[in-house]
Design a protein around this motif. Sequence first.
Motif, PDB file in Angstrom:
ATOM      1  N   GLY A  67       0.783  -1.232   0.000  1.00  0.00           N
ATOM      2  CA  GLY A  67       0.000   0.000   0.000  1.00  0.00           C
ATOM      3  C   GLY A  67       0.808   1.271   0.000  1.00  0.00           C
ATOM      4  O   GLY A  67       0.258   2.356  -0.204  1.00  0.00           O
ATOM      5  N   PHE A  68       2.140   1.154   0.212  1.00  0.00           N
ATOM      6  CA  PHE A  68       2.956   2.369   0.288  1.00  0.00           C
ATOM      7  C   PHE A  68       4.162   2.324  -0.651  1.00  0.00           C
ATOM      8  O   PHE A  68       4.286   3.139  -1.564  1.00  0.00           O
ATOM      9  CB  PHE A  68       3.430   2.599   1.727  1.00  0.00           C
ATOM     10  N   PHE A  69       5.054   1.362  -0.455  1.00  0.00           N
ATOM     11  CA  PHE A  69       6.293   1.328  -1.236  1.00  0.00           C
ATOM     12  C   PHE A  69       6.041   0.929  -2.699  1.00  0.00           C
ATOM     13  O   PHE A  69       6.664   1.471  -3.610  1.00  0.00           O
ATOM     14  CB  PHE A  69       7.305   0.372  -0.593  1.00  0.00           C
ATOM     15  N   ALA A  70       5.156  -0.041  -2.917  1.00  0.00           N
ATOM     16  CA  ALA A  70       4.870  -0.466  -4.295  1.00  0.00           C
ATOM     17  C   ALA A  70       4.276   0.665  -5.134  1.00  0.00           C
ATOM     18  O   ALA A  70       4.733   0.895  -6.264  1.00  0.00           O
ATOM     19  CB  ALA A  70       3.943  -1.683  -4.287  1.00  0.00           C
ATOM     20  N   PRO A  71       3.276   1.404  -4.632  1.00  0.00           N
ATOM     21  CA  PRO A  71       2.770   2.533  -5.437  1.00  0.00           C
ATOM     22  C   PRO A  71       3.839   3.583  -5.727  1.00  0.00           C
ATOM     23  O   PRO A  71       3.876   4.145  -6.826  1.00  0.00           O
ATOM     24  CB  PRO A  71       1.647   3.109  -4.569  1.00  0.00           C
ATOM     25  N   LEU A  72       4.720   3.850  -4.749  1.00  0.00           N
ATOM     26  CA  LEU A  72       5.782   4.829  -4.989  1.00  0.00           C
ATOM     27  C   LEU A  72       6.744   4.340  -6.062  1.00  0.00           C
ATOM     28  O   LEU A  72       7.201   5.127  -6.903  1.00  0.00           O
ATOM     29  CB  LEU A  72       6.536   5.100  -3.685  1.00  0.00           C
ATOM     30  N   LEU A  73       7.060   3.045  -6.047  1.00  0.00           N
ATOM     31  CA  LEU A  73       7.932   2.486  -7.075  1.00  0.00           C
ATOM     32  C   LEU A  73       7.310   2.616  -8.460  1.00  0.00           C
ATOM     33  O   LEU A  73       7.967   3.040  -9.419  1.00  0.00           O
ATOM     34  CB  LEU A  73       8.216   1.016  -6.757  1.00  0.00           C
ATOM     35  N   PHE A  74       6.036   2.281  -8.563  1.00  0.00           N
ATOM     36  CA  PHE A  74       5.362   2.362  -9.858  1.00  0.00           C
ATOM     37  C   PHE A  74       5.135   3.813 -10.270  1.00  0.00           C
ATOM     38  O   PHE A  74       5.108   4.113 -11.468  1.00  0.00           O
ATOM     39  CB  PHE A  74       4.040   1.600  -9.803  1.00  0.00           C
ATOM     40  N   ALA A  75       4.974   4.695  -9.291  1.00  0.00           N
ATOM     41  CA  ALA A  75       4.855   6.115  -9.621  1.00  0.00           C
ATOM     42  C   ALA A  75       6.126   6.613 -10.293  1.00  0.00           C
ATOM     43  O   ALA A  75       6.076   7.395 -11.255  1.00  0.00           O
ATOM     44  CB  ALA A  75       4.579   6.927  -8.358  1.00  0.00           C
ATOM     45  N   ALA A  76       7.294   6.130  -9.818  1.00  0.00           N
ATOM     46  CA  ALA A  76       8.559   6.518 -10.445  1.00  0.00           C
ATOM     47  C   ALA A  76       8.626   6.020 -11.890  1.00  0.00           C
ATOM     48  O   ALA A  76       9.087   6.740 -12.786  1.00  0.00           O
ATOM     49  CB  ALA A  76       9.729   5.957  -9.630  1.00  0.00           C
ATOM     50  N   VAL A  77       8.142   4.799 -12.115  1.00  0.00           N
ATOM     51  CA  VAL A  77       8.133   4.250 -13.480  1.00  0.00           C
ATOM     52  C   VAL A  77       7.218   5.062 -14.384  1.00  0.00           C
ATOM     53  O   VAL A  77       7.593   5.439 -15.507  1.00  0.00           O
ATOM     54  CB  VAL A  77       7.685   2.777 -13.454  1.00  0.00           C
ATOM     55  N   PHE A  78       6.018   5.367 -13.895  1.00  0.00           N
ATOM     56  CA  PHE A  78       5.058   6.101 -14.721  1.00  0.00           C
ATOM     57  C   PHE A  78       5.514   7.541 -14.961  1.00  0.00           C
ATOM     58  O   PHE A  78       5.270   8.096 -16.040  1.00  0.00           O
ATOM     59  CB  PHE A  78       3.675   6.076 -14.070  1.00  0.00           C
ATOM     60  N   PHE A  79       6.177   8.148 -13.983  1.00  0.00           N
ATOM     61  CA  PHE A  79       6.679   9.502 -14.193  1.00  0.00           C
ATOM     62  C   PHE A  79       7.818   9.506 -15.206  1.00  0.00           C
ATOM     63  O   PHE A  79       7.998  10.482 -15.947  1.00  0.00           O
ATOM     64  CB  PHE A  79       7.124  10.130 -12.871  1.00  0.00           C
ATOM     65  N   ALA A  80       8.613   8.432 -15.233  1.00  0.00           N
ATOM     66  CA  ALA A  80       9.648   8.330 -16.257  1.00  0.00           C
ATOM     67  C   ALA A  80       9.014   8.265 -17.644  1.00  0.00           C
ATOM     68  O   ALA A  80       9.498   8.897 -18.596  1.00  0.00           O
ATOM     69  CB  ALA A  80      10.514   7.095 -16.001  1.00  0.00           C
ATOM     70  N   LEU A  81       7.917   7.498 -17.760  1.00  0.00           N
ATOM     71  CA  LEU A  81       7.202   7.447 -19.037  1.00  0.00           C
ATOM     72  C   LEU A  81       6.560   8.792 -19.362  1.00  0.00           C
ATOM     73  O   LEU A  81       6.550   9.217 -20.524  1.00  0.00           O
ATOM     74  CB  LEU A  81       6.123   6.358 -18.970  1.00  0.00           C
ATOM     75  N   ALA A  82       6.028   9.465 -18.344  1.00  0.00           N
ATOM     76  CA  ALA A  82       5.429  10.784 -18.560  1.00  0.00           C
ATOM     77  C   ALA A  82       6.475  11.797 -19.013  1.00  0.00           C
ATOM     78  O   ALA A  82       6.193  12.665 -19.847  1.00  0.00           O
ATOM     79  CB  ALA A  82       4.753  11.270 -17.275  1.00  0.00           C
ATOM     80  N   PHE A  83       7.684  11.680 -18.480  1.00  0.00           N
ATOM     81  CA  PHE A  83       8.768  12.575 -18.898  1.00  0.00           C
ATOM     82  C   PHE A  83       9.101  12.350 -20.369  1.00  0.00           C
ATOM     83  O   PHE A  83       9.320  13.300 -21.128  1.00  0.00           O
ATOM     84  CB  PHE A  83       9.997  12.337 -18.029  1.00  0.00           C
ATOM     85  N   ARG A  84       9.115  11.090 -20.776  1.00  0.00           N
ATOM     86  CA  ARG A  84       9.405  10.779 -22.175  1.00  0.00           C
ATOM     87  C   ARG A  84       8.303  11.280 -23.092  1.00  0.00           C
ATOM     88  O   ARG A  84       8.562  11.685 -24.232  1.00  0.00           O
ATOM     89  CB  ARG A  84       9.575   9.269 -22.342  1.00  0.00           C
ATOM     90  N   MET A  85       7.054  11.276 -22.590  1.00  0.00           N
ATOM     91  CA  MET A  85       5.918  11.731 -23.391  1.00  0.00           C
ATOM     92  C   MET A  85       5.596  13.207 -23.169  1.00  0.00           C
ATOM     93  O   MET A  85       4.598  13.708 -23.669  1.00  0.00           O
ATOM     94  CB  MET A  85       4.672  10.895 -23.051  1.00  0.00           C
ATOM     95  N   ARG A  86       6.427  13.884 -22.376  1.00  0.00           N
ATOM     96  CA  ARG A  86       6.246  15.311 -22.079  1.00  0.00           C
ATOM     97  C   ARG A  86       4.902  15.587 -21.415  1.00  0.00           C
ATOM     98  O   ARG A  86       4.189  16.531 -21.789  1.00  0.00           O
ATOM     99  CB  ARG A  86       6.393  16.131 -23.361  1.00  0.00           C
ATOM    100  N   GLU A  87       4.581  14.786 -20.436  1.00  0.00           N
ATOM    101  CA  GLU A  87       3.325  14.963 -19.702  1.00  0.00           C
ATOM    102  C   GLU A  87       3.560  15.111 -18.204  1.00  0.00           C
ATOM    103  O   GLU A  87       2.651  14.888 -17.407  1.00  0.00           O
ATOM    104  CB  GLU A  87       2.393  13.775 -19.961  1.00  0.00           C
ATOM    105  N   VAL A  88       4.772  15.501 -17.806  1.00  0.00           N
ATOM    106  CA  VAL A  88       5.098  15.595 -16.382  1.00  0.00           C
ATOM    107  C   VAL A  88       4.261  16.668 -15.691  1.00  0.00           C
ATOM    108  O   VAL A  88       3.751  16.456 -14.582  1.00  0.00           O
ATOM    109  CB  VAL A  88       6.604  15.884 -16.192  1.00  0.00           C
TER     110      VAL A  88
END
Length: 229
Positions: A67-88
């Motif tokens: 409920g805490f560490f896993a969402p933060l880990l996946f948030a980092a992955v999705f933000f990396a994808l958002a950075f690549r797609m210019r949606e940060v």
Amino acid sequence: MSIIKRMIIGLVLLGLTAVLLFFGIAERVFKSFGVAGWLAFVMVGVLIGCAFIPTFTVGVVEFNVAGFFAPLLFAAVFFALAFRMREVRRAVVVTAVTAALFIPSVLLIAPITSNTVCVIIIGFLCGAVDYLVGKTKIAALCGIFLGMPIGDVISSAVGMYVYGTPLRFGAPATFDAVILAAVTAVVIFESVSAIKRTMNHRTKSRAAVDVELAEDNVDPDEYKKYFDK
């Protein structure tokens, strides 16, 4: 095992996602924001596996990995994808909106109802609002996987001072709410996209039919008699 039972909503949804991935139905959804099919299996498997890791306490704070560490880990992955797609920037806005929705919902709804009802309300509410604000799947997922843990920390701190509840970062209900909100946002996005594609296809088909009818109504010999004269 009691913790697993409290995460039944999230585990069931992840199990269904894994089945859809196995049959290739959900693979297109992950590929649309740059995640390969095998990597999607790994991501779902990691989330399921985290649910079986017991909670642990550091000082006065109880941590739940799923409920805490896993969402933060996946948030980092999705933000990396958002950075690549210019949606940060959009993802940051959705994160703030998610936390703003999560905090009062937990503080006001959780004390007067069951965890299941609270999870359903928060999951559907945050999923729908994040889709409307984010406009894209990746922005909505960034907001959900980062905004909810942030909201959980703040609401837990407020609850300790107001209600005297212990500090719990990443309760099992938070895991359920994160997964439900993510599934809700993606399902709404795909449904709206399917409706738009159907309407566009019908519009193009109707336009093609109109063009064919117009061509059929043209008589190539209509003006020939004027030239013959």
